[in-house]
Scaffold this active site. Sequence first.
Site, PDB file in Angstrom:
ATOM      1  N   TYR A 141       0.843  -1.267   0.204  1.00 42.75           N
ATOM      2  CA  TYR A 141      -0.022   0.277  -0.166  1.00 42.75           C
ATOM      3  C   TYR A 141       1.050   1.352  -0.112  1.00 42.75           C
ATOM      4  CZ  TYR A 141      -3.131   3.450   1.738  1.00 42.75           C
ATOM      5  OH  TYR A 141      -4.187   4.928   2.080  1.00 42.75           O
ATOM      6  N   ASP A 164       9.732   2.905  -1.115  1.00 45.39           N
ATOM      7  CA  ASP A 164       8.168   3.723  -0.646  1.00 45.39           C
ATOM      8  C   ASP A 164       8.480   3.293   1.547  1.00 45.39           C
ATOM      9  OD1 ASP A 164       6.288   4.353   1.651  1.00 45.39           O
ATOM     10  OD2 ASP A 164       4.968   3.769  -0.012  1.00 45.39           O
ATOM     11  N   LYS A 178       5.703   9.512   8.699  1.00 44.18           N
ATOM     12  CA  LYS A 178       5.608   9.324  10.216  1.00 44.18           C
ATOM     13  C   LYS A 178       6.854   9.688  10.826  1.00 44.18           C
ATOM     14  CE  LYS A 178       2.539   5.398   8.409  1.00 44.18           C
ATOM     15  NZ  LYS A 178       1.715   5.373   8.801  1.00 44.18           N
TER      16      LYS A 178
END
Length: 427
Positions: free
Chosen positions: A144, A239, A267
């Site tokens: 994802y 990613d 994050k």
Amino acid sequence: MNNARSHELFARASQLLPGGVNSPVRAFKSVGGEPFFAARAQGAYLYDVDGNRYVDYVGSWGPMIAGHAHPQVLAAVERTMRDGLSFGVPNALEVAMAEEIVKIVPGCEMVRMVNSGTEATLSAIRVARGATGRSRIVKFEGCYHGHGDSFLVKAGSGVMTLGLPNSPGVPSALADLTLTLPYNDFDAATKLFDEVGDEIAGLIIEPIVGNANCILPREGYLQHLRALCSKHGALLIFDEVMTGFRVALGGAQALYGIEPDLSTFGKIIGGGMPVGAYGGRRELMSQVAPSGPIYQAGTLSGNPVAMAAGLATLALIQAPGFHADLDRRTHVLCDGLEAAAREAGVAFHTTRAPGMFGLYFREGPVETFEDAKASDTARFNRFFHGMLERGVYLAPSAFEAGFVSSAHGEAEIAYTLEAARAAFAAL
């Protein structure tokens, strides 16, 4: 456990927000029941509006590597916000953040700050297409990369939790430009590049898959992808929104010794504030506007408060031995969970990287997306609620990684394992 206030808030939210939430996996749709509403957090703990306390293994989905409300992070935010929340012109903290990322991450020579992981991945794909003049991208089943149109094809995380292999609203013409591969399959990757390698702009991958729970790369797999991309002139994009600065200070690329062409982050570099970034080789990043013709912009990019929180967090995790200690804590937790499952006669397997873990209700190993899907999700759902009732909060999906922070000490892990023994026995 009293949840009256959370129930009342969720009823109100359900009339105003789709599904009562602002991000799908928060709704508990996969595991059943209703979400609790947080009131505050401190260290390894979340406290809800009804006064319940939980040992938290979600950590705001990854940013809280040093624990919630760390005093050094809060002090940096408070100090910075006194001078204003946003300026719309450059500020010194965004320069300092760029310097830190370039210093820490092996594959980054230049970086651009954005406001979310999704924005970072979308921008990296645009750079890949603009730099190569090609249109096709490659992603992996179960990975994802945010909710961009190009990525919602055989995606993981919330998409898989909701049972949507593709999302309505994604034009088929755009989806046709996204090719998917099974993660950890050497031959499938080779075959695809042999067939259409000269049409591929970039290959994007979670080097450790955190959106099909937690799947580690087979030995040599990432190196194989690096070689294929180099041979065919495609860009390799890591990613690292989830793995960056967590599994090693320099991320998965440092852990596995791979240098991608582009990387995306989020994050941890926001310390809990909304943030994202993408970066890579100077020759690629210099093609981004205003230096070059590949356009990307963002009003709040490089927000000073987010930069302050992120810089304070990066300072904390550069303490000597930080990641080795995080790895030790993760192993103690996972080994203890497996032992508790064996005592109860429950088929159960964990995967782990420093500060990151996956829980599967099946025998191991788990090395592919198909392996992950073969986990007993119904049993996970019962275990999730058993742990929640005992004051331990796991990700509310059988397809989301869990996170350990430096605030998870011996007492928190021991409490977790005691709760797990009771929850396994109840299965």
